[in-house]
Design an enzyme around this catalytic site. Structure first.
Site, short mmCIF file in Angstrom:
data_model
loop_
_atom_site.label_atom_id
_atom_site.label_comp_id
_atom_site.label_asym_id
_atom_site.label_seq_id
_atom_site.Cartn_x
_atom_site.Cartn_y
_atom_site.Cartn_z
N GLU A 29 8.21 71.55 12.54
CA GLU A 29 9.89 71.80 13.64
C GLU A 29 10.01 71.14 15.01
OE1 GLU A 29 12.38 73.28 12.36
OE2 GLU A 29 11.42 74.55 10.04
N HIS A 37 15.09 68.55 0.93
CA HIS A 37 14.62 69.44 1.13
C HIS A 37 13.27 68.66 -0.43
CE1 HIS A 37 16.13 71.70 4.02
NE2 HIS A 37 14.75 72.17 4.40
#
Length: 510
Positions: A350, A437
């Site tokens: 992240e 993804h």
């Protein structure tokens, strides 16, 4: 002859049989004469092959940025403009060696002619109102953690429609965390683009820094922490870096403005209530140190910016995400997921989204979005290299959980591992912005192949170099391959570049 910036423009001949098969391509030094003299000017685009549209319209490009790296290579970023307005097209990058030779040109070379098809008829205020209306909100009813929720409001050209638009960026935390990019037609007020860009998976000298200990999700380990003491309380504020590292408790709210810096009466943050905050604080410092020590990058933005982490986001939230300014961690539902701050790979992933934001700025859709996810995964591995998995530490079922990701074996965990498995999904939230993804497994597998050929230490250096200097915001898989090849060549020579090519060709990217 004189140009506006620099004198003496040279026109360069290219070798024959140059192939411009894809829209975003690159030109290597073997296709440029060794005696070329760099001009630090858009006129360098005159060195391109005749098949490149940018060659004929080089005067339409403006230099946005110039950076010199530790090898002495200067990297110029150029953008297409018309009537003084920049477009949202991909950039073009020109890379010049210390002896003034162009070594590489990359980006979207098939651009140059642009004619604006509308006029500016609505005001900036009207455009902002329409942007909020497009997401079912109003400026008066959203709350921002820091400052005005309207972060950008520039007029640019939408390259698809050739129309002037207000490019508006909205970041707010209430009624829900969001980071929107919205393009409003400057003439009609129509919404031409709308995307939520969330990337999922004051100092006082009298305040002293203190050492502390804490326990995270793994209750058997004590983590060393840097904290700050103010009066009789110890706060999770690390001032040992140029950039401040702070950890906040949201107490299950979703508005970051309600976050309070985690504090304790002692410097022992060992009670279970502190575990999520301890992990977030400790790992944020480790990620900072990784980029500083391995890549000489001072914080995520390269400028010593603050790193703010917020734990206990929402109620049983199964997610962690970078919202463009800070990182927020859900606690997990305890049935499938543990608190998301407990996995170093997830924290590294992240926070790497922030590094990507401040460097290549890979757009979060289609192949560039898959590259965004992949680079975050790959650096998550570089930061925590004990295995090839991303996120297994937060999964209650561990390796049996199909929601973790594997750099080594993407197809074992519901990801594509080869271009034959690539899925062209809609560029919508329901379509995961083009399958960012799912398709990120392809560049992940290419990264695994590269690491096994060159080793982790060399691979992480060339990946960072490509991210910082060579990748453009709309880069496709073929562009990433060429950028990584060039970075490998810069650092380790032709043989390393060839191995990078082989790593990508093995997953069907030629």
């Amino acid at each position: 002859m004189k140009s506006k910036l620099i004198c003496i423009i040279m026109v360069i001949a290219f070798q024959a049989h140059f192939n411009m098969a894809v829209k975003a391509d690159s030109v290597g030094e073997e296709r440029l004469r060794n005696n070329i003299q760099a001009k630090r000017n858009p006129a360098d685009l005159k060195t391109l092959p005749d098949s490149c549209e940018a060659k004929d319209f080089y005067k339409n490009f403006k230099i946005l940025d110039m950076t010199k790296d530790k090898l002495g290579v200067t990297h110029y970023t150029l953008a297409l403009s018309s009537d003084g307005y920049l477009t949202d097209n991909d950039e073009i990058k020109v890379h010049v060696t210390p002896d003034n030779k162009i070594t590489f040109i990359n980006g979207d070379l098939q651009q140059g002619q642009l004619r604006i098809t509308n006029q500016i008829k609505i005001t900036e205020k009207n455009a902002i109102e329409k942007a909020f209306e497009a997401i079912g909100q109003s400026e008066a009813h959203v709350k921002s953690y820091i400052g005005n929720p309207v972060k950008e409001k520039e007029i640019i050209i939408n390259s698809r429609t050739k129309r002037l638009v207000y490019n508006i960026k909205l970041i707010f935390a209430e009624p829900e965390v969001a980071s929107w990019i919205i393009q409003v037609d400057a003439e009609t007020g129509a919404i031409l683009k709308k995307q939520n860009m969330l990337s999922e998976v004051e100092r006082a000298d009298t305040h002293k820094d203190f050492q502390a200990l804490g326990k995270g999700a793994n209750r058997l380990l004590q983590r060393p922490l840097h904290v700050m003491k103010i009066n009789d309380l110890f706060y999770l504020v690390d001032r040992t870096h140029k950039g401040l590292i702070r950890t906040f408790d949201l107490n299950h709210k979703t508005d970051a403005s309600f976050g309070k810096v985690v504090s304790n009466k002692t410097n022992m943050f060992t009670d279970p209530e502190f575990s999520s905050a301890v992990d977030a604080h400790f790992y944020a410092s480790e990620v900072y140190d990784y980029y500083k020590n391995v890549h000489q990058l001072e914080s995520l933005d390269g400028k010593g910016g603050e790193i703010d982490s917020f734990v206990h986001y929402g109620l049983n939230c199964n997610n962690a995400f970078w919202d463009g300014r800070e990182i927020l961690y859900g606690d997990g539902d305890k049935k499938n997921f543990k608190p998301f701050s407990c996995a170093k790979t997830i924290v590294g992933h992240e926070l790497t989204h922030a590094v990507i934001q401040y460097s290549a700025g890979l757009e979060y859709e289609g192949q560039s979005g898959a590259l965004n996810e992949s680079f975050a995964d790959v650096f998550g591995y570089f930061i925590a290299p004990n295995h090839w998995l991303i996120g297994e530490d937060v999964c209650v079922r561990g390796l049996r959980d199909g929601r973790i990701r594997s750099i080594k074996d993407p197809d074992k965990y519901n990801q594509a591992a080869h271009m034959k498995d690539y899925e062209s999904l809609p560029i919508t939230e329901e379509g995961d912005w083009g399958g960012v993804h799912f398709n990120s497994g392809i560049p992940n597998k290419a990264a695994y192949n590269t690491i096994t050929k060159l080793g982790k230490e060399k691979t992480e250096q060339l990946y960072f170099r490509a991210l910082k200097y060579y990748l453009t915001k709309k880069a496709q898989f073929t562009d990433a391959k060429k950028a990584l090849q060039q970075a490998a060549k810069d650092l380790y020579g032709e043989d390393a570049s060839k191995k990078v090519a082989e790593a990508w060709e093995a997953v069907g990217v030629n």
